[in-house]
Design a protein around this motif. Structure first.
Motif, PDB file in Angstrom:
ATOM      1  N   PHE A 276       0.834  -1.204   0.000  1.00 39.76           N
ATOM      2  CA  PHE A 276       0.000   0.000   0.000  1.00 39.76           C
ATOM      3  C   PHE A 276       0.868   1.254   0.000  1.00 39.76           C
ATOM      4  O   PHE A 276       0.599   2.207  -0.724  1.00 39.76           O
ATOM      5  N   ALA A 277       1.926   1.224   0.823  1.00 40.15           N
ATOM      6  CA  ALA A 277       2.748   2.418   0.973  1.00 40.15           C
ATOM      7  C   ALA A 277       3.470   2.749  -0.324  1.00 40.15           C
ATOM      8  O   ALA A 277       3.448   3.892  -0.787  1.00 40.15           O
TER       9      ALA A 277
ATOM     10  N   VAL B 108      -0.372   3.146   9.014  1.00 43.81           N
ATOM     11  CA  VAL B 108      -1.414   2.136   9.183  1.00 43.81           C
ATOM     12  C   VAL B 108      -2.790   2.780   9.273  1.00 43.81           C
ATOM     13  O   VAL B 108      -3.708   2.405   8.551  1.00 43.81           O
ATOM     14  N   VAL B 109      -2.908   3.774  10.142  1.00 36.14           N
ATOM     15  CA  VAL B 109      -4.256   4.307  10.345  1.00 36.14           C
ATOM     16  C   VAL B 109      -4.720   5.132   9.150  1.00 36.14           C
ATOM     17  O   VAL B 109      -5.910   5.229   8.901  1.00 36.14           O
TER      18      VAL B 109
ATOM     19  N   ASN C  82       2.648   1.855  -3.292  1.00 41.11           N
ATOM     20  CA  ASN C  82       1.638   2.248  -4.262  1.00 41.11           C
ATOM     21  C   ASN C  82       1.306   3.723  -4.119  1.00 41.11           C
ATOM     22  O   ASN C  82       1.182   4.460  -5.099  1.00 41.11           O
ATOM     23  N   GLU C  83       1.210   4.178  -2.875  1.00 43.91           N
ATOM     24  CA  GLU C  83       0.811   5.550  -2.609  1.00 43.91           C
ATOM     25  C   GLU C  83       1.914   6.542  -2.998  1.00 43.91           C
ATOM     26  O   GLU C  83       1.638   7.627  -3.496  1.00 43.91           O
ATOM     27  N   VAL C  84       3.157   6.145  -2.795  1.00 45.78           N
ATOM     28  CA  VAL C  84       4.246   7.092  -2.988  1.00 45.78           C
ATOM     29  C   VAL C  84       4.754   7.079  -4.427  1.00 45.78           C
ATOM     30  O   VAL C  84       5.562   7.925  -4.821  1.00 45.78           O
ATOM     31  N   GLY C  85       4.290   6.125  -5.211  1.00 51.14           N
ATOM     32  CA  GLY C  85       4.716   6.077  -6.610  1.00 51.14           C
ATOM     33  C   GLY C  85       5.882   5.143  -6.834  1.00 51.14           C
ATOM     34  O   GLY C  85       6.813   5.461  -7.576  1.00 51.14           O
ATOM     35  N   GLY C  86       5.832   4.006  -6.174  1.00 52.16           N
ATOM     36  CA  GLY C  86       6.826   2.980  -6.450  1.00 52.16           C
ATOM     37  C   GLY C  86       8.155   3.221  -5.765  1.00 52.16           C
ATOM     38  O   GLY C  86       8.351   4.220  -5.084  1.00 52.16           O
TER      39      GLY C  86
END
Lengths: 682, 118
Positions: A213-214, A365-366, A216-220
């Motif tokens: 998830f992380a 996480v949250v 994915n969020e930051v752009g790889g």
């Protein structure tokens, strides 16, 4: 006060939807199920069964259990937090241990196995003789468990629960402890090791999902490396320029954030310190500390232990990717919170003034995880926390009963020892709860630094004594003892001023004089290590050596010796004899009185059998739960021949040649992989 | 001599100051990794070879359990495991009825000889 404001702020993020709750309850069911299953399977009624899992473990529970007891919630919070603050280098702590864990399996465990010991102080006693070293080491280890391991793990677990559930920190800690103590007190080492395996799966699986998830969020992967250098908080100017100014170095990411090998003088983790100083600390943690070694001693044979160490080594590759990098991502995504620099701002966000990098992982996480998965992550943290706490509880229980209590009351029986071990755990829990506020106040900023600095001041003398004790025959009791004492004095000379002056922060450096606090703590560990080693060798050379007849199978060069050893700890044997004599006398007395009141007894028995089921039902239940049930009472003491045969099996370190080659090759492959990664991130 | 000094002086003056200060660009990360890996493997190879040549008594390594060997040979009572059982090692020059049990320890250790009067 600060906690209340925290709670109200984080209330929104609390876990209250059905998906999360069902995940968590499913997790608890699984853990308790596995715990009960292994309790049912193993014999917990004897000291060997409870403390050493009957010495029947195969490689995968050993490896998983080593990993799970090492990785606590302190790692999730601390590694991610330090990663967010200073970049990749903190992963060196984990990757250094990969090599040391091999040392454990190949060099140390064979000696411990042939020595036939349960605890590490017991080994020192056999090796050097005398009581003082054993007592000193048991007390120092218990002290270190409370100050570096238990309180830190509980604190970081509580930070997480606070963020996720919005509970008060003490309520959270007490809830956690109740769950953990249930299966530590009841289960023994076997239950621990099997539940640890489950916990490892949960931890690694959950952390991988979060990592996905992380990224994915930051752009790889590339996105992290592109954006990290620009992760600055929006408020960087001091609100009160009259009182303090904020220099750019306090909020800018470090220049060398993406390197693990850093400048030897000016950086936060100089490279000689990472290579040498860390090895000293790891040597204590992995090769001479009860928590880890006890797991290896539970192995079926030496090959299984070695394979377990390799598995643990492979697992230790992961923290870089599942903890440090997500921590850095957290800084990229939430620079205002994680990288806050203005003390008032930080206080509002996370309750400490020095900085909020510790919330990096919980924050991810949250805010990133969807319902259901957030519950899973809470389970991950609980898994990490409970597994390492439970291991420490079990090991400190072992230490206390075998090394301290057994000495105070030599006539104690097995059953009494088991009960005392459990009561001690409860006591320990109380002390650790009382210590939490100190941890919170002392180093809210960077948790990992706190742990590492304390162990750098206390552990090196112990590491030196074990290393020399195992490999150098010439070292004797006087040398070891004065080495330990001298080392402790030096460590204290550094630790006490540092606590008095405080460690300071980037904005307000501590007033500690450079001569005392200027040396990096890992350099200090190296200096301390070599000084203590010099004292040990010097004093040993000035005093008489220990003759070989006392050292067979206690030092590395004599590990295959078949000659009979005359134990230096004859005192203990005398104690055991006395104990047996006392027991026998007691028995005889009982028989005599039974013979005298034969008739009366008979009458009572009838009455007793009627009364027992009604009054003893609950007791019986509790008794089974604690492994003290009827089974263990009826068990006879094994005959001397059986005992000899058993000890022969336990101290055997022969290996099958094929499997030996297999584990050796695997170890080389693991080290090669580790070397590649060290080079890659150098 | 003077000419040489002059040439080197002009050369040093002529060069831009930066020429002496450039930091060499870092290698590609995977290349660094590969170099570390190669160095490690080379070291391991050396250690392995040294071990191979210095401790050739692999078969009698007490840490290794060889299966099948025991059944084939006669083993004198109480000498299982550690003792080499070939007849040549077994007979002693001291006398016809004196046997010696050689104990062969791990690499680097001395070979002790126990004589048994029979």
């Amino acid at each position: 006060m600060e906690q209340e404001s925290l709670v109200s702020e984080l209330q929104k993020a609390s876990i209250s939807n059905p998906a999360d709750i069902s995940v968590i309850s499913f997790y608890f069911l699984v853990v308790i199920g596995v715990g009960l299953w292994s309790m049912y399977r193993t014999n917990r009624g004897t000291v060997g069964g409870y403390f050493l899992a009957g010495r029947n473990m195969v490689w995968w529970p050993i490896g998983a259990s080593l990993f799970a007891s090492n990785i606590g919630s302190g790692h999730f919070v601390g590694l991610a937090g330090t990663g967010a603050a200073n970049g990749l280098a903190v992963a060196g702590f984990e990757w250094n241990a990969m090599f040391i864990v091999l040392l454990l399996g190949w060099l140390f465990v064979p000696v411990y196995l042939t020595a036939g010991v349960i605890t590490m102080p017991q080994y020192l006693k056999k090796r050097f003789g005398g009581q003082r070293i054993r007592l000193y080491l048991s007390i120092l280890s218990l002290f270190m468990y409370i100050f570096t391991k238990i309180s830190v793990d509980m604190f970081s677990g509580a930070v997480f629960i606070q963020q996720a559930l919005g509970w008060n920190i003490y309520v959270a800690v007490i809830a956690l402890l109740i769950i953990t103590t249930i299966y530590t007190v009841t289960g023994g080492l076997a239950a621990l090791m099997y539940t640890d395996t489950v916990q490892t799966f949960v931890m690694v699986g959950g952390a991988f999902i979060l990592m996905g998830f992380a990224f994915n969020e930051v752009g790889g992967y590339q996105g992290l490396f592109d954006k990290y250098m620009n992760a600055l908080p929006s408020r960087m100017v001091s609100p009160m320029p009259a009182v303090y100014n904020i220099s750019a170095s306090c909020y800018m990411p470090r220049e060398d954030s993406f390197h693990m090998i850093r400048d030897a003088i000016s950086s936060d983790l100089p490279w000689p310190a990472i290579i040498l100083g860390l090895s000293v600390n790891s040597l204590w943690y992995w090769c001479s500390d009860q928590v880890i070694v006890q797991r290896c001693l539970a192995g079926k044979n030496l090959t299984h232990v070695k394979a377990g160490c390799i598995l643990c080594g492979y697992l230790k590759l992961l923290p870089m990717f599942i903890m440090v990098m997500p921590g850095m991502i957290s800084r990229v995504l939430y620079p205002d919170e994680v990288a806050c620099v203005i003390p008032e701002e930080c206080k509002r966000i996370c309750g400490t003034e020095v900085g909020c990098s510790n919330i990096a992982y919980p924050k991810l996480v949250v805010s990133l995880m969807p319902n259901g998965l957030r519950g899973l992550m809470l389970a991950v943290m609980l898994a990490a926390l409970m597994s390492s706490l439970a291991s420490i509880f079990n090991s400190s229980g072992t230490l206390f009963t075998m090394d301290i209590y057994n000495r105070l009351r030599p006539q104690a029986r097995d059953k009494e020892l088991l009960i005392v071990g459990r009561v001690w755990i409860l006591l320990l829990v109380g002390v650790s709860i009382a210590w939490i506020p100190v941890v919170q106040a002392a180093q809210g900023g960077q948790l990992f630094d706190y742990i590492q600095s304390i162990s750098s001041y206390l552990a090196p003398p112990i590491a030196a004594v074990f290393l020399l004790g195992v490999f150098v025959k010439r070292v004797n009791e006087q040398g070891a003892f004065w080495g330990l004492v001298g080392g402790l004095a030096m460590g204290m000379a550094r630790m006490i001023p540092e606590f008095i002056y405080g460690t300071g922060s980037c904005l307000f450096p501590s007033a500690c004089p450079r001569l005392i606090c200027g040396v990096h703590y890992l350099y200090f560990a190296v200096i301390l290590f070599f000084t203590s080693a010099a004292i040990v060798i010097g004093v040993s050379l000035c005093t008489l050596p220990i003759p070989d007849k006392h050292l067979h199978r206690l030092v590395f060069s004599l590990r295959h010796s078949k000659e009979e050893r005359i134990d230096l700890d004859t005192e203990e044997e005398e104690e055991a004899k006395k104990r047996q004599a006392a027991r026998k006398q007691h028995q005889e007395q009982a028989e005599m009185s039974a013979a005298k009141n034969g008739k009366l007894e008979h009458g009572l028995e009838v009455e007793g059998s009627k009364a027992a089921p009604s009054s003893g039902w609950l007791r019986q239940c509790v008794g089974w739960f604690c492994g003290l049930g009827t089974g263990s009472q009826e068990q006879e003491e094994p005959r001397p021949e059986e005992k000899a045969e058993e000890s022969q099996r336990l101290t055997d370190i022969t290996e099958h040649s094929t499997w030996r080659a297999v584990v050796n090759i695997n170890a080389v492959i693991m080290m090669a992989l580790s070397m590649f990664l060290w080079g890659y991130y150098a | 001599m003077n000419a040489l000094l002059a040439v080197s002086f002009f050369l040093l003056v002529g060069l831009e100051p930066v020429n002496c200060q450039t930091v060499q660009g870092r290698l590609q990360p995977w290349l660094q990794g590969l170099i570390a890996l190669t160095v490690f493997l080379a070291l391991t190879g050396i250690v392995f070879i040294i071990h191979k040549f210095w401790c050739q008594d692999k078969e009698n390594d007490p840490e290794v359990l060889n299966e099948g060997n025991k059944a084939d040979m006669t083993i004198p009572n109480g000498t299982e495991g550690n003792y080499s059982t070939t007849a040549a090692n077994f007979r002693c020059e001291e006398g016809h009825h004196v046997y010696q049990n050689t104990i062969e320890n791990d690499c680097g250790n001395t070979i002790e000889v126990l004589s048994t009067e029979m």
